[in-house]
Design a protein around this motif. Structure first.
Motif, PDB file in Angstrom:
ATOM      1  N   GLY A   1       0.848  -1.190   0.000  1.00  0.00           N
ATOM      2  CA  GLY A   1       0.000   0.000   0.000  1.00  0.00           C
ATOM      3  C   GLY A   1       0.873   1.225   0.000  1.00  0.00           C
ATOM      4  O   GLY A   1       2.063   1.159  -0.320  1.00  0.00           O
ATOM      5  N   GLY A   2       0.304   2.334   0.401  1.00  0.00           N
ATOM      6  CA  GLY A   2       1.048   3.587   0.418  1.00  0.00           C
ATOM      7  C   GLY A   2       2.166   3.569   1.446  1.00  0.00           C
ATOM      8  O   GLY A   2       3.153   4.282   1.321  1.00  0.00           O
ATOM      9  N   PHE A   3       2.025   2.771   2.491  1.00  0.00           N
ATOM     10  CA  PHE A   3       2.986   2.810   3.592  1.00  0.00           C
ATOM     11  C   PHE A   3       3.673   1.480   3.821  1.00  0.00           C
ATOM     12  O   PHE A   3       4.855   1.432   4.098  1.00  0.00           O
ATOM     13  CB  PHE A   3       2.281   3.196   4.891  1.00  0.00           C
ATOM     14  N   GLY A   4       2.897   0.414   3.749  1.00  0.00           N
ATOM     15  CA  GLY A   4       3.439  -0.873   4.167  1.00  0.00           C
ATOM     16  C   GLY A   4       3.648  -1.830   3.013  1.00  0.00           C
ATOM     17  O   GLY A   4       3.132  -1.637   1.915  1.00  0.00           O
TER      18      GLY A   4
ATOM     19  N   LYS B   1       3.593  -7.483   7.991  1.00  0.00           N
ATOM     20  CA  LYS B   1       3.447  -6.141   7.416  1.00  0.00           C
ATOM     21  C   LYS B   1       4.621  -5.277   7.887  1.00  0.00           C
ATOM     22  O   LYS B   1       4.820  -5.067   9.084  1.00  0.00           O
ATOM     23  CB  LYS B   1       2.114  -5.510   7.837  1.00  0.00           C
TER      24      LYS B   1
ATOM     25  N   ASP C   1      -2.602 -12.658  11.000  1.00  0.00           N
ATOM     26  CA  ASP C   1      -3.184 -13.810  10.299  1.00  0.00           C
ATOM     27  C   ASP C   1      -3.064 -13.622   8.803  1.00  0.00           C
ATOM     28  O   ASP C   1      -3.300 -12.529   8.285  1.00  0.00           O
ATOM     29  CB  ASP C   1      -4.676 -13.930  10.651  1.00  0.00           C
TER      30      ASP C   1
ATOM     31  N   LEU D   1      -4.288 -13.805   5.182  1.00  0.00           N
ATOM     32  CA  LEU D   1      -5.607 -13.776   4.538  1.00  0.00           C
ATOM     33  C   LEU D   1      -5.453 -14.086   3.055  1.00  0.00           C
ATOM     34  O   LEU D   1      -4.340 -14.293   2.562  1.00  0.00           O
ATOM     35  CB  LEU D   1      -6.259 -12.415   4.748  1.00  0.00           C
TER      36      LEU D   1
ATOM     37  N   ASP E   1      -6.080  -2.582   6.713  1.00  0.00           N
ATOM     38  CA  ASP E   1      -5.574  -1.209   6.567  1.00  0.00           C
ATOM     39  C   ASP E   1      -6.299  -0.263   7.516  1.00  0.00           C
ATOM     40  O   ASP E   1      -7.086   0.574   7.105  1.00  0.00           O
ATOM     41  CB  ASP E   1      -5.709  -0.737   5.106  1.00  0.00           C
TER      42      ASP E   1
HETATM   43  N1  ATP Z   1      -3.177 -10.228   6.517  1.00  0.00           N
HETATM   44  C1  ATP Z   1      -2.975 -10.184   5.198  1.00  0.00           C
HETATM   45  N2  ATP Z   1      -2.946 -11.324   4.485  1.00  0.00           N
HETATM   46  C2  ATP Z   1      -2.770 -11.281   3.138  1.00  0.00           C
HETATM   47  N3  ATP Z   1      -2.578 -10.174   2.426  1.00  0.00           N
HETATM   48  C3  ATP Z   1      -2.574  -9.011   3.098  1.00  0.00           C
HETATM   49  C4  ATP Z   1      -2.774  -8.951   4.512  1.00  0.00           C
HETATM   50  N4  ATP Z   1      -2.732  -7.671   4.900  1.00  0.00           N
HETATM   51  C5  ATP Z   1      -2.521  -6.953   3.782  1.00  0.00           C
HETATM   52  N5  ATP Z   1      -2.414  -7.741   2.693  1.00  0.00           N
HETATM   53  C6  ATP Z   1      -2.177  -7.316   1.306  1.00  0.00           C
HETATM   54  O1  ATP Z   1      -1.294  -6.202   1.311  1.00  0.00           O
HETATM   55  C7  ATP Z   1      -1.940  -5.047   0.731  1.00  0.00           C
HETATM   56  C8  ATP Z   1      -1.489  -3.813   1.465  1.00  0.00           C
HETATM   57  O2  ATP Z   1      -1.868  -3.894   2.822  1.00  0.00           O
HETATM   58  P1  ATP Z   1      -2.429  -2.646   3.613  1.00  0.00           P
HETATM   59  O3  ATP Z   1      -3.607  -2.118   2.882  1.00  0.00           O
HETATM   60  O4  ATP Z   1      -2.613  -3.029   5.030  1.00  0.00           O
HETATM   61  O5  ATP Z   1      -1.152  -1.683   3.438  1.00  0.00           O
HETATM   62  P2  ATP Z   1      -1.050  -0.121   3.551  1.00  0.00           P
HETATM   63  O6  ATP Z   1       0.296   0.260   3.102  1.00  0.00           O
HETATM   64  O7  ATP Z   1      -1.413   0.310   4.927  1.00  0.00           O
HETATM   65  O8  ATP Z   1      -2.151   0.318   2.491  1.00  0.00           O
HETATM   66  P3  ATP Z   1      -2.740   1.763   2.120  1.00  0.00           P
HETATM   67  O9  ATP Z   1      -1.842   2.370   1.124  1.00  0.00           O
HETATM   68  O10 ATP Z   1      -4.084   1.433   1.502  1.00  0.00           O
HETATM   69  O11 ATP Z   1      -2.810   2.536   3.374  1.00  0.00           O
HETATM   70  C9  ATP Z   1      -3.424  -5.348   0.826  1.00  0.00           C
HETATM   71  O12 ATP Z   1      -4.176  -4.691  -0.182  1.00  0.00           O
HETATM   72  C10 ATP Z   1      -3.450  -6.845   0.614  1.00  0.00           C
HETATM   73  O13 ATP Z   1      -3.387  -7.152  -0.747  1.00  0.00           O
END
Ligand code: ATP
Length: 696
Positions: free
Chosen positions: A79-82, A110, A157, A159, A225
């Motif tokens: 995503g944008g951060f992680g 993450k 977990d 997913l 997220d």
């Molecule tokens: N528990 C999980 N199991 C499997 N895939 C996951 C899991 N958590 C996140 N993902 C995958 O990683 C991607 C990014 O995770 P997440 O949205 O938490 O990150 P983020 O950087 O906080 O995103 P954003 O930019 O939307 O804030 C998700 O869209 C999904 O595809």
């Protein structure tokens, strides 16, 4: 209780925060661009996405917070951060082999780099939210967390695919039954999250994940997220300065306030709903799915998650939303305008009735209104099959909400008042007139005044001891309000065809603090005429006291002597210049006059305006809800202006409270001549008037 203070400090503070948010908006928009142009790729999995994590290599093995050791395997998403990876448990361990849970063989890891915007104050904000919500209905469980090297790591977990993945892998389609099940389950997940005081803030197909394939959870829906609050973090470099400027550690609290209110709709210490605010330059979320209120920078509340869910569902059903495809700098504005102009009927024209009803309910929710989750769920009952066990998505969670359902719907239907629909999809323009209680005085109005007749009315008014208090324009004809109680000692005006229409830049002019200092101004040839006239008057201690612009680009500027102003500055711009207003607020200026010409805005701000605080309500229709909330907090409308698209109302808190604070507003399709007389009879006098977009 965490309250937003009304000091200039707060403005400064939030402005810095807003700067960060603007940055985030770009991230969101960029993602959407990828989404829009590529069509076949999820916004979270754009090409080149790996670059962002390149600040430090990810560790090959991870062990944090007492967890087993994990080896990094395939990347799950970003995503944008992680960045999220599969972690495979390795090495000797005391943990039992479990499919899920703390001893799982496979987990999701993450990673968030410690220099990421989400980590300015230490661990990511998302950790706090997972502490509160992890493992509750529809939220994955986090088993361990800790820092390893340059990264904060969360072990959660594993997913399965996101709803975007499922839609994308199924030729950009999804069955009606599947989407109805998603609706039911997603509403119940949001209900649970909201019941704990949180709002998600970025509901979209990419953030709903199914359980891992070929496991008992493969049909279960999860929302991930949870870290949107981190978007309100301030960049490291502005923090110390901002913190110490007011010389007190308590000054942390407004920061925490703007931080916490981003993801909580209910204040955890008081249990009250967070306060309403609007900051038109603040945007949180993802452009395509964001609620109109989020676009307009209103404090997030439960209604925003539901509106984003409605767009998510329609996207999955129809494969497209009417506001996709806009590009460029103005994208957020155009998308928001289109959302406002799209009625629920048009949005849902190819969808079964319950989807339209759901959209209608959620776009009409008030800021602090409790959504009727049970009722929304029951809308979809008729679409999904009767046997919950064979539904494409597990709807167990909704059963709990459903327990209360029968009772709630009956009570609700009895009590429910018919609601005024806010989004009709039909733009219309009206007069907005604002009336203040005053001691009896002489007031005169003229409307439909052609350029050639202007001087005659003004001269006559002056002869009778009246000065212009406000001006407006409709169909290139002027409206003129003249008062006996302005306290002005002299007045001049300028009717110009060169004020707004030829200006192709944003510019601003400052009056000098004293007549001897030099002007600091930018010169643009097309503006010289009026600019020079204004500067000449400034030299003679006249200040702009009223301003109006006509659709043909001409303008009427009224300048008066005897105002309380000390210094003045103004700006003409193509879009509402909230950023500039914010900057000037910090310098002690307040908006004292506004006008529009076509889609251009002209804003005049003055020092010594006699206000202690000021806010802006900007909307694609008349922002009644915001105005009522502001009135309740002591703000009164002090300037109005509207284009064909938007109306802006500036509300201020006067330094000296008037004896009678009564203020009334009217919206009328014709100039409110009869109404004005009725108001006069009650000692209410026109304080501001404008013509433009007020209904949608
Ligand atoms: N528990 C999980 N199991 C499997 N895939 C996951 C899991 N958590 C996140 N993902 C995958 O990683 C991607 C990014 O995770 P997440 O949205 O938490 O990150 P983020 O950087 O906080 O995103 P954003 O930019 O939307 O804030 C998700 O869209 C999904 O595809």
């Amino acid at each position: 209780m965490i309250r937003r203070t009304k000091t200039p400090f707060r403005k400064e503070l939030l402005d810095e925060g807003a700067g960060v948010l603007r940055g985030e908006k770009e991230v969101a928009e960029k993602k959407m661009d990828e989404h829009d142009s590529g069509g076949g790729r999820s916004a979270d999995k754009v090409p080149g996405a790996d670059d962002e994590g390149s600040t430090a290599p990810l560790p090959e093995k991870v062990q944090v917070g007492g967890s087993p050791m994990y080896k990094l395997e395939k990347k799950l998403g970003k995503g944008g951060f992680g960045q999220v990876y599969v972690g495979r448990r390795i090495g000797p361990t005391n943990f039992a082999n479990e499919r899920g849970g703390p001893g799982a063989l496979e987990v999701a890891l993450k990673f968030e780099h410690r220099s990421s915007k989400g980590c300015n104050y230490g661990p990511p904000y998302e950790w706090q939210v997972y502490n509160a919500l992890g493992g509750s209905h529809g939220v994955p469980r986090v088993h361990y967390k800790g820092r390893q090297g340059e990264y904060y790591v969360m072990v959660m977990d594993m997913l399965g695919p996101s709803l975007w993945d499922v839609w994308n892998n199924n030729s950009h389609t999804m069955s009606i039954e599947m989407v109805a099940c998603i609706a039911i389950e997603a509403i119940s997940i949001l209900e649970k999250m909201h019941s704990r005081g949180y709002v998600h803030g970025d509901v979209k197909p990419e953030n709903f994940l199914l359980g891992p394939p070929a496991t008992p959870e493969e049909k279960k829906l999860f929302l991930v997220d949870l870290g949107l609050g981190k978007l309100l973090n301030l960049p490291v470099n502005v923090v110390p300065e901002t913190f110490f400027r007011d010389n007190g550690c308590l000054m942390f609290s407004p920061i925490v306030a703007c931080f916490v209110t981003a993801t909580r709709w209910r204040d955890s210490s008081t249990g009250h709903h967070v306060e309403y605010d609007q900051r038109p330059d603040v945007f949180r979320g993802t452009v395509r799915y964001a609620s109109v209120h989020a676009h307009l920078g209103r404090t997030g509340s439960r209604r925003d998650d539901l509106e984003s869910l409605a767009y998510t569902l329609i996207f999955l059903l129809r494969g497209r939303l009417p506001w996709q495809g806009y590009q460029g700098e103005n994208k957020g504005f155009l998308v928001c305008k289109k959302k406002m102009a799209t009625s629920p009927e048009t949005l849902c024209c190819f969808c079964p009735q319950p989807f339209r009803q759901f959209v209608e309910y959620v776009v009409n929710l008030k800021f602090d209104e409790e959504p009727n989750y049970a009722k929304y769920i029951s809308l979809f009952d008729g679409i999904v099959g009767p046997n919950p066990d064979i539904r494409p998505i597990n709807t167990d969670g909704a059963l709990k909400v459903g327990h209360k359902r029968g009772r709630l719907t009956m009570e609700e239907e009895e009590d429910e008042q018919p609601k005024k629909k806010v989004r009709m999809g039909m733009p219309a323009t009206q007069w907005i007139s604002v009336y203040n209680a005053r001691r009896p005085m002489k007031q005169r109005y003229h409307y439909n005044v052609a350029d050639t007749r202007l001087s005659q009315h003004i001269e006559k008014g002056n002869e009778d001891g009246l000065f212009i208090s406000c001006v407006a324009s409709c169909s290139n004809l002027w409206a003129l309000i003249m008062d006996a109680g302005t306290n002005f000692s002299a007045q001049v005006y300028e009717l110009s065809t060169h004020f707004l229409h030829k200006v192709s830049f944003d510019f601003e002019l400052y009056t000098p603090l004293n007549a001897n200092s030099t002007y600091s101004c930018l010169l643009y040839s097309s503006f010289v005429f009026t600019k020079e006239w204004i500067m000449e008057q400034w030299e003679k201690n006249y200040y702009i006291s009223a301003i109006a612009g006509a659709n043909n680009g001409s303008s009427l500027v009224v300048m008066s002597k005897g105002t309380q102003y000390l210094q003045q500055s103004y700006k003409v711009s193509d879009s509402f210049p909230f950023k500039w207003i914010n900057k000037k607020w910090r310098e002690g200026f307040y908006v004292t006059a506004m006008a529009t010409a076509g889609s251009r805005w002209a804003i005049v701000m003055s020092r010594g305006a006699g206000f202690s605080d000021q806010v802006v309500e900007l909307d694609f229709l008349y922002p009644s809800e915001g105005i009522h909330r502001r009135w309740d907090s002591g703000y009164r409308i002090t300037s109005t202006a509207a284009t064909w698209d938007q109306s802006a109302l500036v509300l201020s808190v006067p330094r000296r409270k008037p004896a009678d604070e009564t203020q009334e507003t009217l919206r009328t399709s014709a100039f409110p001549s009869i109404h004005v007389k009725e108001k006069w009879a009650k000692n209410l006098y026109i304080a501001s008037v404008c013509y433009g977009r007020t209904v949608s």
